[in-house]
Design an enzyme around this catalytic site. Structure first.
Site, mmCIF file in Angstrom:
data_model
loop_
_atom_site.group_PDB
_atom_site.id
_atom_site.type_symbol
_atom_site.label_atom_id
_atom_site.label_comp_id
_atom_site.label_asym_id
_atom_site.label_seq_id
_atom_site.Cartn_x
_atom_site.Cartn_y
_atom_site.Cartn_z
ATOM 1 N N GLU A 228 11.772 18.023 50.290
ATOM 2 C CA GLU A 228 10.688 18.986 50.487
ATOM 3 C C GLU A 228 9.887 18.980 49.193
ATOM 4 O OE1 GLU A 228 8.398 21.582 50.307
ATOM 5 O OE2 GLU A 228 9.909 23.158 50.306
ATOM 6 N N CYS B 37 5.068 25.521 46.939
ATOM 7 C CA CYS B 37 4.697 24.163 47.381
ATOM 8 C C CYS B 37 3.645 24.201 48.469
ATOM 9 C CB CYS B 37 5.927 23.395 47.821
ATOM 10 S SG CYS B 37 6.905 24.311 48.998
ATOM 11 N N LYS C 242 22.988 21.863 42.676
ATOM 12 C CA LYS C 242 22.499 21.863 41.295
ATOM 13 C C LYS C 242 21.215 22.680 41.218
ATOM 14 C CE LYS C 242 19.844 19.859 38.611
ATOM 15 N NZ LYS C 242 19.211 20.913 37.795
ATOM 16 N N GLU D 157 -1.485 18.408 42.662
ATOM 17 C CA GLU D 157 -0.825 19.701 42.785
ATOM 18 C C GLU D 157 -0.756 20.347 41.401
ATOM 19 O OE1 GLU D 157 3.467 19.953 43.663
ATOM 20 O OE2 GLU D 157 2.904 21.427 45.171
HETATM 21 P P1 ADP Z 1 9.825 20.368 37.516
HETATM 22 O O1 ADP Z 1 9.295 19.129 36.858
HETATM 23 O O2 ADP Z 1 8.810 21.396 37.777
HETATM 24 O O3 ADP Z 1 11.032 20.916 36.846
HETATM 25 P P2 ADP Z 1 11.334 18.800 39.379
HETATM 26 O O4 ADP Z 1 10.966 18.320 40.726
HETATM 27 O O5 ADP Z 1 11.440 17.776 38.323
HETATM 28 O O6 ADP Z 1 10.278 19.913 38.994
HETATM 29 O O7 ADP Z 1 12.687 19.638 39.444
HETATM 30 C C1 ADP Z 1 13.289 20.119 40.617
HETATM 31 C C2 ADP Z 1 14.787 19.934 40.535
HETATM 32 O O8 ADP Z 1 15.070 18.547 40.391
HETATM 33 C C3 ADP Z 1 15.463 20.614 39.341
HETATM 34 O O9 ADP Z 1 16.729 21.099 39.750
HETATM 35 C C4 ADP Z 1 15.616 19.469 38.349
HETATM 36 O O10 ADP Z 1 16.692 19.668 37.455
HETATM 37 C C5 ADP Z 1 15.921 18.312 39.280
HETATM 38 N N1 ADP Z 1 15.617 16.984 38.724
HETATM 39 C C6 ADP Z 1 14.681 16.649 37.819
HETATM 40 N N2 ADP Z 1 14.711 15.329 37.562
HETATM 41 C C7 ADP Z 1 15.701 14.799 38.327
HETATM 42 C C8 ADP Z 1 16.232 13.485 38.519
HETATM 43 N N3 ADP Z 1 15.754 12.436 37.879
HETATM 44 N N4 ADP Z 1 17.242 13.327 39.396
HETATM 45 C C9 ADP Z 1 17.739 14.379 40.085
HETATM 46 N N5 ADP Z 1 17.290 15.638 39.940
HETATM 47 C C10 ADP Z 1 16.281 15.862 39.075
#
Ligand code: ADP
Ligand code: MG
Length: 497
Positions: A267, A301, A192, A398
């Protein structure tokens, strides 16, 4: 659409304009929601593409396809050398389409074209490195002390169906860091991509099919984190989830994984320290420390966001760093001669600007001269804050933007210096600039971080394990460890009678 950058080649422009579907079981299919979501060019803020919005139902279909491919398809029957060959073919395709992939990366993420190009070539190297492991990932014979005669050995077996959730800061590299070791280990995958940057993963999906990977081995579901991401992390038929992103979302992934106790690697974020000692070669240390935070507009990161400079050279280093940042050329990633692109989104731009304002109101001094006044795209100028203190939010949290917090030290005590480095919830990376290698080794030993570099920053070699201590994550990617996290270890003991 007329909103694409005029310098894009036809290949990249045609791909962006296409209808973008999900890759499930070797075929491109519409999302079961029937919905599309918009992708914007962060350099202009304009919508450039619409992509299928995968939801929980699509994750189910993709997991079923991955399950079939793992449990009973052609994939488990392939010899390691055949998996290796497929990966090598994929690396060649990535290289052959390098210009197109680099342009897609620019339009999706905003980074300058030259930087994107280097990144794409790096991903081909990573695929080749992991292809090599497919044939070398063996167990061991184990000598037993039990009474009787035994033959005992270990085998490494693929962990199974893996859900991989990746961020937007290096769209293609993050996809490859996840896919290549998992494929080398023999897993099947549901990937994803981040909702901000789905394009390159979709183009990569086409190349994966072209390379000849069997149907269902790699499935790609674009969509939002809270829906598609959450469904993948919670899915009862997924054996393992590998995530890269924020620490906050990482904690949600862990909770979602509890149901079937799937394996988890993470990570996550960082707030990485960089030390400049007075004996350092400042000609190298200043650009090194500057790039450690400004590269990719700080959306890294392992960015070196906390800078500790010895008091004897502090004033000069801080002034030089700010001047270096002020000279970097900001612009749309497709323009010639651009050093830094925009941040990924308006939300991120406002968040980063909010941190800078908060730092200043908490008493930090803004050393950088450049001020940005509006315009298109989500730009934030490289920013050096001096007189920051350990308790300020700009030093603790961060920011994920081009914001450096500089602090002087006047101390030769390594325990206290390591204490400065370790005064963080994170432990991803640390940088040390000095000519005193004895001291560098001693300090490296005392710092609680997954990677330390001396007189260099961000050593991105596929052979070098990467990952975090503390709240920066679980597990290591790159190196042989990247295959370990996609495998289970089985021990077999035979009573020879
Ligand atoms: P940002 O907030 O900068 O978008 P995230 O860590 O939330 O960073 O996003 C990294 C990845 O995790 C993206 O692919 C996002 O769609 C996914 N993501 C965000 N929220 C969830 C969740 N609750 N469960 C699984 N994946 C998630
Ligand atoms: Mg988020």
């Amino acid at each position: 659409m007329s909103t694409l950058h005029p310098r894009l080649d036809a290949a990249a422009a045609d791909f962006i304009r296409r209808e973008h579907r999900l890759l499930i079981d070797g075929r491109w299919v519409a999302a079961s929601s029937g919905r599309l979501f918009e992708v914007e060019d962060p350099g202009t803020g304009r919508i450039i593409a619409r992509v299928a919005e995968g939801v929980a139902r699509d994750i189910d279909l993709a997991v079923d396809a991955a399950r079939r491919a793992f449990d009973g398809g052609d994939w488990p029957k392939l010899k390691p050398a055949d998996r290796s060959r497929l990966l090598l073919r994929l690396a060649d395709l990535i290289e052959r389409h390098g210009d197109e992939l680099a342009q897609l990366e620019v339009m999706d993420n905003g980074k300058p074209l030259a930087v994107a190009r280097r990144g794409i070539l790096g991903t081909a190297d990573m695929v080749r490195y992991m292809a090599g492991w497919a044939t070398k990932f063996n167990g061991e014979a184990v000598p037993l002390s039990m009474p009787g005669e035994w033959h005992a050995y270990t085998v490494r077996e693929a962990v199974g169906v893996v859900g991989q959730i990746i961020p937007w800061n290096f769209p293609l590299s993050m996809a490859i860091w996840k896919l290549a070791p998992a494929l080398a280990a023999g897993c099947t995958i549901v990937l994803k991509p981040a909702e901000q940057t789905p394009l390159n993963a979709l183009r990569l999906g086409e190349l994966i099919l072209e390379a000849g990977f069997p149907a269902g081995v790699v499935n790609i579901v674009t969509g939002f984190g809270a829906e598609a991401g959450a469904a993948l992390a919670a899915h009862p038929k997924v054996d393992k989830v590998a995530f890269t992103g924020s620490t906050q979302t990482g904690k949600r992934i862990v909770q979602a994984a509890l149901g079937n106790l799937k394996k988890v690697t993470l990570e996550l974020g960082g707030k990485s320290p960089v030390f400049i000692f007075p004996d350092a070669d400042l000609e190298a240390a200043v650009p090194g420390a500057a790039n450690a935070i400004f590269f990719n507009s700080g959306q890294v990161c392992s960015a070196g966001s906390r800078l500790y400079v010895h008091a004897r050279v502090y004033e000069r280093v801080v002034a030089d760093l700010a001047a270096y940042g002020d000279r970097l050329r900001l612009g749309h990633g497709m323009e010639e001669g651009v050093d830094l692109g925009p941040l990924i989104s308006r939300v991120q731009m406002e968040r980063v600007r909010g941190y800078i304002e908060k730092g200043c109101s908490d008493g930090a001094t803004l050393v950088s001269q450049r001020r940005l006044d509006g315009g298109d795209g989500f730009f934030v100028a490289p920013t050096v804050l001096a007189d920051t203190r350990a308790e300020m939010s700009v030093v603790r949290e961060e920011i994920f933007g081009p914001v450096l917090c500089a602090m002087p030290f006047d101390d030769d005590d390594l325990e206290r210096l390591a204490g400065l480095a370790n005064d963080s919830d994170y432990g991803l990376f640390a940088g040390i600039w000095t000519r005193d290698f004895g001291m560098a080794h001693k300090l490296a030993k005392r710092i609680r971080a997954g990677s330390v570099s001396v007189n260099a920053h961000m050593v991105n070699d596929p052979a070098l394990p990467f990952g975090g201590f503390k709240q920066s994550g679980w597990g290591r990617e790159r190196g042989r460890e990247a295959l370990d996290i996609y495998s289970e270890l089985k021990s077999v003991a035979i009573n020879l009678g």
